[in-house]
Design an enzyme around this catalytic site. Structure first.
Site, PDB file in Angstrom:
ATOM      1  N   SER A   1     -28.780   0.833   1.130  1.00 30.96           N
ATOM      2  CA  SER A   1     -27.908   0.518  -0.005  1.00 30.96           C
ATOM      3  C   SER A   1     -27.632  -0.976  -0.096  1.00 30.96           C
ATOM      4  CB  SER A   1     -26.589   1.294   0.111  1.00 30.96           C
ATOM      5  OG  SER A   1     -25.984   1.019   1.350  1.00 30.96           O
TER       6      SER A   1
ATOM      7  N   CYS B   1     -25.402   7.533  15.701  1.00 39.94           N
ATOM      8  CA  CYS B   1     -24.966   6.499  16.647  1.00 39.94           C
ATOM      9  C   CYS B   1     -23.441   6.512  16.786  1.00 39.94           C
ATOM     10  CB  CYS B   1     -25.465   5.117  16.222  1.00 39.94           C
ATOM     11  SG  CYS B   1     -24.877   4.607  14.623  1.00 39.94           S
TER      12      CYS B   1
END
Ligand code: SAH
Length: 393
Positions: A251, A337
């Site tokens: 993005s 993560c």
């Protein structure tokens, strides 16, 4: 000498098992008024020595530097950085022609809580997460240069956003040793621009090195989608692995620019790659089912325990889109993560997504952070990266 801190009776148990933090609730008294970042000695209620560490304000009162009664001086830092460097040589991420980027210090995993150091060629990028590490930054930086025998000759200090805001230190991101702007480093023979000035974290996600290398082995002849590409790490490996096409999506327009530059540096004029600055969910909704190798490596969906449930839903939603669209016989590399999302949590979220899609899915590999991001066995909180490689029929 250092000020003494006395624990409440019986509060030394986890420290005796080498857990590296003292929580503020465990503190009975402390001599004088230490400054945040000062080294203190931690003693039992009875006065027995336990550890020395950095004093700090907040729920973690001390981050332990040593379980021996020693002085924290330049020699201490040199000794610790030497141990960390020798380990990187042993695991063959340092001292190589074809790989000059690696994590030199991974906080608690290297018994240096609050310190992160990534090496990119002749430059180390250093991040302090505690005031104590900030105070010692020059000793640490000099130790890095010495220990690497001048292999590292520049140290960039990048702690503007990682130091406790309340400490009011206002550190500026800047070189504290040397300085230059030739920021290209090599990972497994591939070259990358490292944007330590403006990039996320220290400028590159070195933690995916081994997983990128695995991806390369699956890329031949495949149509690859690298979602959340950031610097295009997975894309560059897919190109070398002989992918038919590689599409990179993020993005952030800056990330797309960086990806394009990295592809161009390694594969000039190669028409197999295209990059798109778009939102992941929009892209996944709009795309067809042309991809048979998909990477999903999103940012951490949960930064705190409270956000866990929402995060798991997010992982399910994201992976469900991939299962819905991936070509039969396709391979999905999917990651989390988020430190608070355990391996089992993540697997359950992906399982739910697979079940929703009604497709037959098999686990080929279970992935994790590489050896230069070691996990202190007494501090399992240091485990954060997990991934699955799935075969989707
Ligand atoms: N895979 C990368 C690291 C990914 S970091 C590597 O190997 O280096 C996460 C990336 O996700 C960031 O670059 C961020 O810009 C991007 N991102 C965050 N939210 C996004 C969204 N909704 N859609 C697409 N990309 C997004």
């Amino acid at each position: 000498m250092y000020k003494n801190l006395y624990l409440k009776r019986g509060k030394e148990e986890s420290l005796k098992r080498f857990h590296p933090w003292v929580f503020s609730g465990a503190v009975q008294t402390i001599e004088g008024e230490p400054q945040e970042g000062e080294v203190v000695r931690v003693l039992t209620a009875e006065g027995g020595f336990i550890a020395v560490g950095h004093w700090q304000i907040g729920s973690i009162a001390v981050r332990v530097l040593s379980f021996e009664d020693e002085v924290i001086d330049a020699a201490f830092w040199k000794k610790r950085i030497q141990v960390a460097y020798d380990l990187r040589l042993a695991m063959r991420v340092a001292g190589r022609e074809d790989n000059d980027m690696f994590r030199l210090v991974h906080g608690e995993g290297d018994f240096l809580p609050g310190l992160i150091v990534d090496v990119y060629g002749n430059t180390a990028v250093m991040q302090a997460h505690s005031v104590g590490m900030h105070v010692s930054r020059m000793d640490i930086a000099r130790a890095i240069v010495e220990v690497t025998g001048g292999g590292v000759s520049h140290v960039y200090y990048k702690s503007e956003t990682t130091l406790p805001f309340k400490a009011d230190l206002e550190p500026e991101n800047d070189f504290i040793i040397g300085g230059h702007d030739r920021n290209v480093a090599t990972e497994n023979g591939l070259r990358f621009y490292i944007d330590w000035l403006k990039g996320q974290k220290t400028g590159f996600f070195v933690d995916q090195r081994d997983n990128r290398a695995l991806l390369e082995t699956y890329a031949r002849g495949r149509s690859v989608l690298n979602m959340f590409c950031y610097t295009g790490g997975f894309s560059v490996y897919a190109m070398r692995g002989g992918a038919k096409t590689v599409h990179s999506v993020d993005s952030s327009a800056k990330a797309i620019d960086l990806t394009n530059r990295n592809i161009e540096m390694n594969f000039p004029g190669d028409g197999r790659h295209e990059a798109f600055a778009e939102d992941a969910f929009k892209y996944l909704d709009a795309m067809g089912s042309q991809y048979d190798l998909v990477i999903l490596d999103p940012p951490a969906f949960a930064k705190h325990k409270d956000a866990l449930r929402q995060a798991l839903k997010g992982y399910t939603r994201l992976n469900a889109k991939a299962f819905e669209k991936i070509k039969p016989g396709g391979i999905l590399f999917t990651f989390s993560c988020s430190q608070v999302v355990s391996k089992d949590h993540f697997r359950m979220a992906v399982f739910t997504a697979a079940a929703q899609s009604g497709r037959r899915v098999r686990i080929l590999h279970q992935l994790h952070q590489p050896a230069d991001h070691p996990i202190n066995i007494y501090h399992p909180e240091g485990e954060y990266l997990k991934g699955l490689v799935l075969y989707v029929e």
